[in-house]
Scaffold this motif. Structure first.
Motif, PDB file in Angstrom:
ATOM      1  N   GLU A  57      25.665  30.482  21.287  1.00 46.07           N
ATOM      2  CA  GLU A  57      25.162  30.272  19.920  1.00 46.07           C
ATOM      3  C   GLU A  57      24.614  28.852  19.801  1.00 46.07           C
ATOM      4  O   GLU A  57      23.774  28.446  20.580  1.00 46.07           O
ATOM      5  N   GLU A  58      25.127  28.090  18.816  1.00 45.77           N
ATOM      6  CA  GLU A  58      24.635  26.723  18.620  1.00 45.77           C
ATOM      7  C   GLU A  58      25.600  25.661  19.150  1.00 45.77           C
ATOM      8  O   GLU A  58      25.422  24.466  18.898  1.00 45.77           O
ATOM      9  N   PHE A  59      26.616  26.081  19.886  1.00 46.24           N
ATOM     10  CA  PHE A  59      27.545  25.114  20.459  1.00 46.24           C
ATOM     11  C   PHE A  59      26.830  24.260  21.499  1.00 46.24           C
ATOM     12  O   PHE A  59      25.928  24.727  22.190  1.00 46.24           O
ATOM     13  N   GLU A  60      27.272  23.014  21.619  1.00 47.06           N
ATOM     14  CA  GLU A  60      26.672  22.078  22.562  1.00 47.06           C
ATOM     15  C   GLU A  60      27.524  21.961  23.824  1.00 47.06           C
ATOM     16  O   GLU A  60      28.749  21.938  23.757  1.00 47.06           O
ATOM     17  N   SER A  61      26.866  21.838  24.968  1.00 50.06           N
ATOM     18  CA  SER A  61      27.579  21.691  26.237  1.00 50.06           C
ATOM     19  C   SER A  61      27.946  20.242  26.542  1.00 50.06           C
ATOM     20  O   SER A  61      28.837  19.983  27.361  1.00 50.06           O
ATOM     21  N   LEU A  62      27.287  19.291  25.880  1.00 52.83           N
ATOM     22  CA  LEU A  62      27.499  17.871  26.194  1.00 52.83           C
ATOM     23  C   LEU A  62      28.968  17.436  26.153  1.00 52.83           C
ATOM     24  O   LEU A  62      29.420  16.717  27.059  1.00 52.83           O
ATOM     25  N   PRO A  63      29.759  17.839  25.141  1.00 57.27           N
ATOM     26  CA  PRO A  63      31.165  17.399  25.127  1.00 57.27           C
ATOM     27  C   PRO A  63      31.928  17.802  26.378  1.00 57.27           C
ATOM     28  O   PRO A  63      32.745  17.029  26.886  1.00 57.27           O
ATOM     29  N   TYR A  64      31.651  18.973  26.878  1.00 55.37           N
ATOM     30  CA  TYR A  64      32.400  19.478  28.040  1.00 55.37           C
ATOM     31  C   TYR A  64      31.882  18.873  29.339  1.00 55.37           C
ATOM     32  O   TYR A  64      32.657  18.625  30.265  1.00 55.37           O
ATOM     33  N   VAL A  65      30.589  18.606  29.395  1.00 55.74           N
ATOM     34  CA  VAL A  65      30.023  17.920  30.555  1.00 55.74           C
ATOM     35  C   VAL A  65      30.588  16.502  30.653  1.00 55.74           C
ATOM     36  O   VAL A  65      30.954  16.041  31.741  1.00 55.74           O
ATOM     37  N   CYS A  66      30.688  15.826  29.513  1.00 51.83           N
ATOM     38  CA  CYS A  66      31.241  14.464  29.493  1.00 51.83           C
ATOM     39  C   CYS A  66      32.732  14.447  29.816  1.00 51.83           C
ATOM     40  O   CYS A  66      33.219  13.557  30.518  1.00 51.83           O
ATOM     41  N   THR A  67      33.467  15.428  29.298  1.00 48.74           N
ATOM     42  CA  THR A  67      34.897  15.502  29.594  1.00 48.74           C
ATOM     43  C   THR A  67      35.130  15.793  31.072  1.00 48.74           C
ATOM     44  O   THR A  67      36.067  15.267  31.683  1.00 48.74           O
ATOM     45  N   LEU A  68      34.271  16.613  31.668  1.00 50.37           N
ATOM     46  CA  LEU A  68      34.360  16.871  33.103  1.00 50.37           C
ATOM     47  C   LEU A  68      34.153  15.581  33.892  1.00 50.37           C
ATOM     48  O   LEU A  68      34.885  15.309  34.852  1.00 50.37           O
ATOM     49  N   LEU A  69      33.176  14.792  33.494  1.00 48.17           N
ATOM     50  CA  LEU A  69      32.932  13.500  34.145  1.00 48.17           C
ATOM     51  C   LEU A  69      34.130  12.580  33.997  1.00 48.17           C
ATOM     52  O   LEU A  69      34.608  11.978  34.970  1.00 48.17           O
ATOM     53  N   ASN A  70      34.651  12.474  32.778  1.00 49.52           N
ATOM     54  CA  ASN A  70      35.764  11.567  32.510  1.00 49.52           C
ATOM     55  C   ASN A  70      37.020  11.987  33.281  1.00 49.52           C
ATOM     56  O   ASN A  70      37.724  11.162  33.861  1.00 49.52           O
ATOM     57  N   ASP A  97      27.715  25.670   9.804  1.00 51.09           N
ATOM     58  CA  ASP A  97      27.587  24.245  10.065  1.00 51.09           C
ATOM     59  C   ASP A  97      28.858  23.702  10.668  1.00 51.09           C
ATOM     60  O   ASP A  97      28.837  22.921  11.611  1.00 51.09           O
ATOM     61  N   GLY A  98      29.971  24.071  10.117  1.00 48.23           N
ATOM     62  CA  GLY A  98      31.233  23.523  10.594  1.00 48.23           C
ATOM     63  C   GLY A  98      31.646  24.083  11.923  1.00 48.23           C
ATOM     64  O   GLY A  98      32.134  23.363  12.779  1.00 48.23           O
ATOM     65  N   SER A  99      31.496  25.381  12.100  1.00 48.25           N
ATOM     66  CA  SER A  99      31.987  26.009  13.317  1.00 48.25           C
ATOM     67  C   SER A  99      31.215  25.569  14.548  1.00 48.25           C
ATOM     68  O   SER A  99      31.724  25.614  15.645  1.00 48.25           O
ATOM     69  N   GLN A 100      29.978  25.115  14.380  1.00 50.17           N
ATOM     70  CA  GLN A 100      29.184  24.726  15.540  1.00 50.17           C
ATOM     71  C   GLN A 100      29.362  23.253  15.865  1.00 50.17           C
ATOM     72  O   GLN A 100      28.821  22.783  16.860  1.00 50.17           O
ATOM     73  N   GLU A 101      30.087  22.509  15.065  1.00 52.60           N
ATOM     74  CA  GLU A 101      30.232  21.081  15.304  1.00 52.60           C
ATOM     75  C   GLU A 101      31.302  20.851  16.375  1.00 52.60           C
ATOM     76  O   GLU A 101      32.466  21.152  16.193  1.00 52.60           O
ATOM     77  N   GLU A 102      30.865  20.287  17.509  1.00 54.89           N
ATOM     78  CA  GLU A 102      31.765  20.041  18.619  1.00 54.89           C
ATOM     79  C   GLU A 102      31.969  18.542  18.797  1.00 54.89           C
ATOM     80  O   GLU A 102      31.041  17.764  18.659  1.00 54.89           O
ATOM     81  N   HIS A 103      33.170  18.152  19.125  1.00 59.65           N
ATOM     82  CA  HIS A 103      33.476  16.757  19.357  1.00 59.65           C
ATOM     83  C   HIS A 103      33.927  16.568  20.792  1.00 59.65           C
ATOM     84  O   HIS A 103      34.492  17.463  21.401  1.00 59.65           O
ATOM     85  N   LEU A 104      33.696  15.379  21.316  1.00 60.32           N
ATOM     86  CA  LEU A 104      34.148  15.078  22.651  1.00 60.32           C
ATOM     87  C   LEU A 104      35.669  15.042  22.675  1.00 60.32           C
ATOM     88  O   LEU A 104      36.296  14.398  21.843  1.00 60.32           O
ATOM     89  N   ILE A 105      36.231  15.715  23.635  1.00 61.72           N
ATOM     90  CA  ILE A 105      37.693  15.705  23.794  1.00 61.72           C
ATOM     91  C   ILE A 105      38.044  14.705  24.884  1.00 61.72           C
ATOM     92  O   ILE A 105      37.663  14.900  26.037  1.00 61.72           O
ATOM     93  N   PRO A 106      38.738  13.621  24.517  1.00 65.47           N
ATOM     94  CA  PRO A 106      39.034  12.612  25.516  1.00 65.47           C
ATOM     95  C   PRO A 106      39.845  13.155  26.666  1.00 65.47           C
ATOM     96  O   PRO A 106      40.757  13.936  26.470  1.00 65.47           O
ATOM     97  N   SER A 107      39.506  12.713  27.839  1.00 62.81           N
ATOM     98  CA  SER A 107      40.272  13.118  28.999  1.00 62.81           C
ATOM     99  C   SER A 107      41.667  12.526  28.929  1.00 62.81           C
ATOM    100  O   SER A 107      41.863  11.429  28.441  1.00 62.81           O
ATOM    101  N   SER A 108      42.648  13.280  29.393  1.00 60.86           N
ATOM    102  CA  SER A 108      44.034  12.844  29.340  1.00 60.86           C
ATOM    103  C   SER A 108      44.272  11.822  30.429  1.00 60.86           C
ATOM    104  O   SER A 108      44.084  12.105  31.605  1.00 60.86           O
ATOM    105  N   SER A 109      44.620  10.639  30.025  1.00 59.01           N
ATOM    106  CA  SER A 109      44.749   9.583  31.034  1.00 59.01           C
ATOM    107  C   SER A 109      45.989   8.764  30.790  1.00 59.01           C
ATOM    108  O   SER A 109      45.949   7.702  30.243  1.00 59.01           O
TER     109      SER A 109
END
Length: 234
Positions: free
Chosen positions: A37-50, A222-234
């Motif tokens: 749908e309108e979900f973004e992949s960027l948060p998960y790509v960044c979390t994978l990197l982190n 609007d709300g359901s498609q808003e994704e936030h970066l999930i910080p990696s557990s460190s």
């Protein structure tokens, strides 16, 4: 002190696993609807990197096996999330965009970080460089929910700032900050201390606005498609 840090680290691992699994509901919806749908992949790509950076950090630094194990788990989970994005992307453009992000960040940037730190740096210098890089990215990811906090204040509604995600990010930041202090690892302490403060602020906002009457209506979409970066557990 060593047994205490081990106990705190194990608790941190358990909480971190829950944080990594927090988006499962989102991806169940994606699989069920066979579309991102309108979900973004960027948060998960960044979390994978982190997660990958912290796994490497935990491997090369003596005594940080708990950091390596939980982030290794995170690498596997985030890789599955990103794969699902590629499989269920509704258009070729979105799929190409996701492949580009993965290639740039999870392959290019991560590969460069590993090669440079392995070939150009040694000993403490290598650990410090990787710790600084991981911490900086972690702080950015912990700060991403500021957008949600602004929305809460603007609309006087907590509808789009999930309580349990805020609560677990608060716990995650707090427990890893305690662990970092016990093992005297300031690269862990700074980003997780930041996360603890921001998590506390989110919970305070939730307490203030949970029963408030919204001043501005937002659509469910609007709300359901808003994704936030999930910080990696460190």
């Amino acid at each position: 002190m060593e047994s205490l840090s081990l106990f705190v680290g194990v608790i941190g691992n358990i909480i971190s696993v829950l944080v990594f699994l927090a988006p499962v509901g989102t991806f169940w919806r994606i699989v069920k609807n066979r579309s991102t749908e309108e979900f973004e992949s960027l948060p998960y790509v960044c979390t994978l990197l982190n997660s990958s950076l912290w796994t490497y950090y935990g491997i090369i630094k003596e005594g940080e096996i708990l950091v390596a194990t939980v982030n290794g788990f995170g690498v596997v989970v985030e890789a599955i999330y990103v794969t699902l994005f590629l499989v269920y992307a509704p258009t070729r453009r979105i799929r190409v965009k996701t492949v580009g992000l993965v290639s740039l960040l999870d392959v290019g940037f991560l590969g460069a970080a590993v090669v440079v730190t392995r070939l150009a740096l040694k000993g403490d210098a290598r650990i410090d460089a990787l710790g600084f890089l991981s911490s900086a990215l972690n702080i950015v990811m912990y700060g991403s929910p500021l957008v949600a906090m602004k929305t809460v204040v603007t609309t006087k509604s907590v509808e789009f700032m999930p309580f349990f995600l805020s609560f677990f990010l608060f716990l995650n930041g707090g427990i890893w900050t305690i662990y970092a202090v016990l093992v005297r690892d300031y690269f862990l302490a700074v980003p997780n201390g930041t996360g603890f403060v921001l998590g506390t602020a989110q919970l305070v906002l939730y307490a203030i606005y949970r029963n408030a009457k919204p001043s501005k209506k937002l659509s469910i979409e609007d709300g359901s498609q808003e994704e936030h970066l999930i910080p990696s557990s460190s």
